[in-house]
Design an enzyme around this catalytic site. Structure first.
Site, PDB file in Angstrom:
ATOM      1  N   SER A   1       0.869  -1.173   0.000  1.00  0.00           N
ATOM      2  CA  SER A   1       0.000   0.000   0.000  1.00  0.00           C
ATOM      3  C   SER A   1       0.907   1.225   0.000  1.00  0.00           C
ATOM      4  CB  SER A   1      -0.907   0.002   1.236  1.00  0.00           C
ATOM      5  OG  SER A   1      -1.782  -1.085   1.207  1.00  0.00           O
TER       6      SER A   1
ATOM      7  N   LYS B   1      -6.620   1.579  -3.487  1.00  0.00           N
ATOM      8  CA  LYS B   1      -6.368   1.043  -2.149  1.00  0.00           C
ATOM      9  C   LYS B   1      -6.605   2.102  -1.075  1.00  0.00           C
ATOM     10  CE  LYS B   1      -5.201  -1.623   1.211  1.00  0.00           C
ATOM     11  NZ  LYS B   1      -3.928  -2.319   1.361  1.00  0.00           N
TER      12      LYS B   1
ATOM     13  N   LYS C   1      -0.642   5.389   7.940  1.00  0.00           N
ATOM     14  CA  LYS C   1       0.069   5.704   6.700  1.00  0.00           C
ATOM     15  C   LYS C   1      -0.887   5.782   5.513  1.00  0.00           C
ATOM     16  CE  LYS C   1       1.750   2.295   4.644  1.00  0.00           C
ATOM     17  NZ  LYS C   1       1.407   1.274   3.608  1.00  0.00           N
TER      18      LYS C   1
END
Length: 306
Positions: A108, A182, A250
Site C-alpha cells: 500500500s 487502495k 500511513k
C-alpha cells in the site's frame, strides 16, 4: 530469461522473485510455491525466510541479483520509502530487471511513486504494475485477496495466472490507479472499523451479549466484510496483526494529508477519514501501533473509561 512479457506464464518456465515476507507477503509467496512456481526471495533479515526456504524457495543476496534471475518481481513492503529504496535506488530491482520483465508492487504505497516507478521501468524497456491488496492475513492465506491493479492493461492480464493464485484481480486504470483504489478502500475499511468498535462498546455498556448482538445485526444493513473478518477477533480480544494499525495511519494519511505538487486537482476534503486517521494515531500513541487494525476498539474503550 524464459518468459518475459508477453510470453505465457507457466509454473515450469516462469521464475518469480519476492521481496517482503511479513505476515501478508509470506502467505502470498507460499501460495505461489504451492502452485508449482520457482520462487527466489530477498530478505533484509534472512532468518525470516526459513519458512519459505523449507518449501523450496531460494534466497538471493540483493534486490538487483534477484531481479537479474527472475521474470516477475513482487514487492510487499511496509512504507513508500521502503518501495523507493528496494525498487528505484542503486542495486534496486530496476537496476537488474531484464527487458520486458515486470515488477509488481503490492505494497500500500503512494500513487505518485507508482507512476514514477512505471516511467522508470519503461525507460529500461521493462514494465511495472501497482497492485495493492485488501483482505488481510486470512485472505492472503486462503487466496481470497482483492487485488487492485494499475498499469498497462495487457500486462495486468498477462499476470492473471499469478494473481488468480492469490485472489481476484480487478484492473482499475493506468499506473498509480491501483494505489488510489487502495487508499479509497482503506477509507471505507477504517469507517467500518469505527462502526464495529463503537457498536460493540455500546452494546456491552447497554448490557447486551456482544456475540449475540453481532449475530443479530450481521445479516442486516450493519453487516460488512469488516464484521466478518474482524468481529469475532475483536470480541475474543485477538489483536494479532494481519495489517498493522500504524500502516492504516500511513494509508489514510496518503488520502487526507499529502498534497503532491503536481496533484492538487486530486485533493478532496475527507473529514471522516481524517477522524479515522486520528483514532488510529491514538493506537500508535498508546503503544499499540503493531497491533492489528481490529484493535481500534481499544481507543474507543479508553475514551469511555475502560
Amino acid at each position: 530469461m524464459t518468459t518475459p512479457y508477453p510470453n505465457p506464464i507457466t509454473p515450469a518456465k516462469t521464475r518469480i522473485g519476492w521481496i517482503g515476507i511479513g505476515v501478508m507477503g509470506a502467505a502470498m509467496a507460499s501460495r505461489l510455491i504451492s502452485a508449482g512456481y520457482s520462487l527466489t526471495v530477498y530478505a533484509r533479515n534472512p532468518s525470516k525466510s526459513l519458512y519459505l526456504k523449507s518449501q523450496g524457495a531460494q534466497l538471493s543476496d540483493s534486490p538487483v541479483e534477484l531481479a537479474r534471475s527472475t521474470d516477475v518481481v513482487f514487492t510487499m513492503l511496509g512504507h513508500p520509502s521502503d518501495v523507493r529504496s528496494i525498487v528505484l535506488e542503486n542495486n534496486g530491482v530496476l537496476s537488474g530487471l531484464n527487458p520486458n520483465c515486470v515488477t509488481v508492487d503490492m505494497t500500500s504505497s503512494h500513487p505518485v511513486l507508482a507512476r514514477e516507478i512505471f516511467a522508470a521501468a519503461r525507460e529500461k524497456n521493462c514494465w511495472s504494475v501497482d497492485a495493492p491488496v485488501s483482505g488481510g492475513d486470512i485472505g492472503a492465506r486462503e487466496g481470497r485477496l482483492a487485488i487492485l491493479a494499475g498499469g498497462e492493461r495487457g500486462v495486468v492480464e498477462w499476470l492473471s495466472p499469478l494473481f488468480d493464485i492469490m485472489g481476484k484481480v480487478t484492473y482499475v486504470g493506468t499506473a498509480g490507479s491501483g494505489q488510489s483504489c487502495k487508499i479509497g478502500n482503506q477509507i471505507v475499511v477504517g469507517a467500518n472499523l469505527i462502526g464495529l468498535s463503537e457498536g460493540l462498546v455500546f452494546a456491552e455498556r447497554a448490557g447486551l451479549d456482544t456475540r449475540q448482538f453481532m449475530e443479530a445485526v450481521r445479516g442486516g444493513a450493519a453487516g460488512s466484510m469488516v464484521m466478518e473478518l474482524f468481529g469475532e477477533r475483536v470480541i475474543e480480544r485477538d489483536f494479532r496483526p494481519g495489517g498493522f494499525a500504524e500502516y492504516m495511519v500511513k494509508d489514510l494519511g496518503m488520502g487526507v494529508d499529502v498534497v503532491e505538487e503536481d496533484d492538487h486537482e486530486r485533493v478532496v476534503a475527507l473529514p471522516g477519514a481524517a477522524l479515522c486517521k486520528q483514532l488510529f494515531s491514538g493506537m500508535v500513541a498508546n503503544g499499540d501501533g503493531k497491533l492489528g487494525t481490529q484493535g481500534l476498539i481499544t481507543v474507543i474503550e479508553r475514551i469511555n473509561g475502560k
